[in-house]
Scaffold this active site. Structure first.
Site, short mmCIF file in Angstrom:
data_model
loop_
_atom_site.label_atom_id
_atom_site.label_comp_id
_atom_site.label_asym_id
_atom_site.label_seq_id
_atom_site.Cartn_x
_atom_site.Cartn_y
_atom_site.Cartn_z
N GLY A 46 0.90 -1.10 0.04
CA GLY A 46 0.06 -0.01 0.05
C GLY A 46 0.80 1.26 -0.11
N GLN A 51 3.16 9.85 1.24
CA GLN A 51 4.50 9.24 1.01
C GLN A 51 5.29 9.49 0.04
OE1 GLN A 51 2.49 5.15 2.24
NE2 GLN A 51 4.19 5.00 3.42
N CYS A 97 6.05 0.05 7.51
CA CYS A 97 5.72 1.03 6.54
C CYS A 97 6.83 1.53 5.73
CB CYS A 97 5.18 2.20 7.57
SG CYS A 97 4.94 4.05 6.61
N LEU A 98 6.50 1.71 4.49
CA LEU A 98 7.56 2.14 3.65
C LEU A 98 8.25 3.42 3.87
CD1 LEU A 98 5.84 1.26 0.17
CD2 LEU A 98 7.59 0.05 1.51
N HIS A 139 -4.53 1.64 7.43
CA HIS A 139 -2.99 1.79 7.38
C HIS A 139 -3.12 3.12 6.54
CE1 HIS A 139 1.46 1.33 7.84
NE2 HIS A 139 1.33 2.22 6.87
N GLU A 140 -3.52 3.13 5.27
CA GLU A 140 -3.24 4.03 4.11
C GLU A 140 -4.09 5.34 4.38
OE1 GLU A 140 -0.70 3.75 2.54
OE2 GLU A 140 -0.55 1.50 2.85
N HIS A 143 -2.51 7.54 6.88
CA HIS A 143 -1.66 8.60 6.07
C HIS A 143 -2.01 9.69 5.80
CE1 HIS A 143 2.47 6.30 6.07
NE2 HIS A 143 1.62 5.40 5.78
#
Ligand code: ZN
Length: 174
Positions: A46, A51, A97-98, A139-140, A143
């Site tokens: 995701g 991000q 998380c990226l 999660h997304e 963000h």
């Protein structure tokens, strides 16, 4: 399609609220395609606009076939202005998380949610998600409001950094 640079924790943009998209245009469709490529390349399951420095309410999700259970179908989603309208249940599970590479922790999330939003053709959509997909979507969407998974870790002893030499590809990175 060019890959985008994924920004890391500490960058103030990850703490800002992304703005609502009024209408999807070709510019945003191009961004969505680039975000999708960037997520697959990372690799991650995701990615949210902030991000990659895009301060608009857009997320992309990709769960490969059999991601959790052998018979799980592949899921590819791009959602504009996603919003959780219903949710229930609560389950803790490991997340990464990226934007916080290498770190994982247990995060409680709703087990089942209904999300509404728009697709890339400006059509209103509504979808139900459970389990891993529900987790990734929460999660997304976080963000987009400047919230990172580490904010939601309740038991800090579950938060740790995977040593470099260990395989990180297996992690759930969003
Ligand atoms: Zn993330």
């Amino acid at each position: 399609m060019p890959l985008m640079e994924i920004i890391l924790e500490g960058d103030p943009r990850l703490r800002q609220k992304a703005t609502k998209v009024r209408a999807v245009d070709d510019g945003l469709r191009k961004i969505a395609a680039d975000m999708f490529e960037t997520m697959l390349d990372a690799p991650g399951v995701g990615l949210a606009g902030p991000q990659v420095g895009v301060m608009r309410r857009i997320i992309v999700v990709h769960l490969p076939v059999g991601y959790v259970h052998e018979d799980d179908p592949e899921v590819s989603l791009t959602l504009i202005n996603p919003e959780i309208v219903k949710g229930h249940g609560r389950e803790s599970g490991q997340e990464g998380c990226l934007s916080i590479p290498g770190w994982v922790g247990d995060v409680p999330r709703m087990t089942s949610i209904t999300v509404k939003g728009m697709d890339l053709d400006n059509r209103h959509i509504r979808l139900k998600a459970e389990g891993m997909l529900a987790r990734v979507l929460q999660h997304e969407i976080d963000h987009l409001d400047g919230i990172l998974f580490v904010d939601r870790v309740e038991d800090r002893s579950t938060l740790f950094e995977i040593p470099e030499e260990e395989e990180r590809a297996e992690l759930l990175a969003e």
